[in-house]
Scaffold this motif. Structure first.
Motif, short mmCIF file in Angstrom:
data_model
loop_
_atom_site.label_atom_id
_atom_site.label_comp_id
_atom_site.label_asym_id
_atom_site.label_seq_id
_atom_site.Cartn_x
_atom_site.Cartn_y
_atom_site.Cartn_z
N LYS A 272 10.49 1.17 -5.50
CA LYS A 272 10.14 0.37 -4.31
C LYS A 272 8.90 1.01 -3.67
N CYS A 273 8.29 0.26 -2.80
CA CYS A 273 7.07 0.75 -2.14
C CYS A 273 7.41 1.88 -1.16
N VAL A 274 6.59 2.95 -1.21
CA VAL A 274 6.75 4.02 -0.20
C VAL A 274 5.46 4.14 0.63
N ASP A 275 4.69 3.07 0.62
CA ASP A 275 3.47 2.98 1.44
C ASP A 275 2.53 4.15 1.16
N CYS A 276 2.21 4.32 -0.10
CA CYS A 276 1.41 5.49 -0.50
C CYS A 276 -0.08 5.27 -0.23
N ILE A 277 -0.79 6.39 -0.21
CA ILE A 277 -2.26 6.34 -0.29
C ILE A 277 -2.60 7.15 -1.53
N GLU B 289 -3.75 6.17 -7.49
CA GLU B 289 -3.23 5.19 -8.47
C GLU B 289 -2.70 3.94 -7.78
N ARG B 290 -2.96 3.81 -6.51
CA ARG B 290 -2.43 2.67 -5.76
C ARG B 290 -2.82 1.35 -6.44
N VAL B 291 -1.81 0.49 -6.64
CA VAL B 291 -2.08 -0.79 -7.33
C VAL B 291 -2.23 -1.95 -6.36
N CYS B 292 -1.83 -1.72 -5.10
CA CYS B 292 -1.88 -2.84 -4.15
C CYS B 292 -2.98 -2.60 -3.13
N ASN B 293 -4.20 -2.43 -3.62
CA ASN B 293 -5.31 -2.22 -2.70
C ASN B 293 -5.61 -3.45 -1.87
N ALA C 124 6.47 -8.90 -3.09
CA ALA C 124 5.19 -8.46 -3.66
C ALA C 124 5.11 -6.92 -3.69
N ARG C 125 5.52 -6.28 -2.61
CA ARG C 125 5.36 -4.83 -2.54
C ARG C 125 6.46 -4.06 -3.24
N ASN C 126 7.68 -4.56 -3.14
CA ASN C 126 8.81 -3.76 -3.63
C ASN C 126 9.30 -4.14 -5.02
N ALA D 202 7.14 -6.65 -7.32
CA ALA D 202 5.99 -6.91 -8.21
C ALA D 202 5.10 -5.67 -8.38
N ALA D 203 4.80 -4.99 -7.28
CA ALA D 203 3.86 -3.85 -7.38
C ALA D 203 4.36 -2.75 -8.32
N PRO D 204 5.60 -2.28 -8.16
CA PRO D 204 6.05 -1.22 -9.10
C PRO D 204 6.03 -1.68 -10.56
N SER E 128 0.66 5.32 -12.28
CA SER E 128 1.79 6.08 -11.75
C SER E 128 1.77 6.27 -10.25
N PRO E 129 1.63 5.21 -9.46
CA PRO E 129 1.84 5.40 -8.02
C PRO E 129 3.31 5.71 -7.78
N PRO E 130 3.67 6.25 -6.61
CA PRO E 130 5.05 6.69 -6.39
C PRO E 130 6.10 5.58 -6.53
N CYS E 131 5.72 4.31 -6.35
CA CYS E 131 6.71 3.23 -6.43
C CYS E 131 7.27 3.05 -7.83
N VAL E 132 6.56 3.51 -8.84
CA VAL E 132 7.07 3.38 -10.22
C VAL E 132 8.35 4.19 -10.36
S1 SF4 Z 1 1.45 1.22 -1.44
FE1 SF4 Z 1 1.74 2.64 -3.16
S2 SF4 Z 1 3.96 2.83 -3.35
FE2 SF4 Z 1 3.56 0.95 -2.16
S3 SF4 Z 1 3.51 -0.69 -3.68
FE3 SF4 Z 1 1.41 -0.01 -3.34
S4 SF4 Z 1 1.06 1.49 -4.98
FE4 SF4 Z 1 3.28 1.24 -4.80
#
Ligand code: SF4
Length: 208
Positions: free
Chosen positions: A171-176, A179-183, A148-150, A152-154, A163-167
């Protein structure tokens, strides 16, 4: 529903059954579409969760053509319309969506930007169907979360032109990030009402 026997995973089916979740197996998306059109009455209201898999099926078009009332946020053209469609989808007769991953022990994992999709899947609509292609089945729950995180999310972020950093990272970099898509990350562990939630697993590799 003519899924070939080697595709059917009896252990997964049994694990879902123990959690009061129904499983059905399909060879392809066309069969899933025919199933919906035969099972859902034309007078029913239907909510749709945004999904690449459902888009490929042209399901919304088929429901609208035969007169169903459909609440699909992607039919809205302004923010207000989109918001209204999301809210109306919460109290429909049927809700159809996909999911980002399912684990063989019978858990369903979804990531969501604003939460409307996981809200409707969790509570509100009388019956919920999740169309899931076989590439979304993982051996363990940890792998489902990882998918889901690495994965699907990107891809979902890219599809939504966000444009969160995972795009960029893939892969997910656990951003805040704004543009975070996985709230919201949701795990369905089971159902209170037996028969409310059905998982339709398709012997194709589509969607993310
Ligand atoms: S936390 Fe950020 S980098 Fe990780 S999947 Fe969600 S939006 Fe992407």
């Amino acid at each position: 529903m003519r899924a070939n026997k080697s595709f059917i995973n009896k252990e997964l089916e049994s694990n879902f059954k123990n959690r009061k979740i129904i499983v059905k197996w399909f060879d392809n998306l066309q069969e899933v579409k025919s199933y919906f059109l035969s099972q859902i009455p034309t007078e029913a209201t239907i909510g749709i969760g945004n999904s690449q898999t459902l888009k490929l099926m042209k399901l919304v078009e088929a429901f609208l053509d035969r007169g169903n009332t459909v609440y699909d946020k992607t039919l809205g053209s302004t923010l207000e319309e989109i918001k209204a469609l999301k809210r109306k989808a919460l109290l429909t007769d049927y809700y159809i969506s996909s999911a980002n991953a399912i684990s063989e022990d019978g858990r369903i994992v979804n990531i969501d930007h604003s939460g409307n999709r996981v809200a409707a899947i969790t509570y509100g609509p009388e019956k919920v169907f999740l169309v899931i292609s076989k590439n979304k089945i993982t051996a363990t729950y940890d792998e489902a979360l990882n998918r889901a995180r690495n994965i699907a999310a990107p891809l979902n972020a890219k599809r939504a032109k966000m444009s969160p950093p995972c795009v960029e990272a893939g892969k997910c970099v656990d951003c805040i990030s704004p543009e975070r898509v996985c709230n919201i990350i949701s795990t369905i562990e089971g159902q209170y009402i037996e028969g409310r939630l059905t998982v339709l697993i398709v012997d194709e590799e589509v969607g993310f």
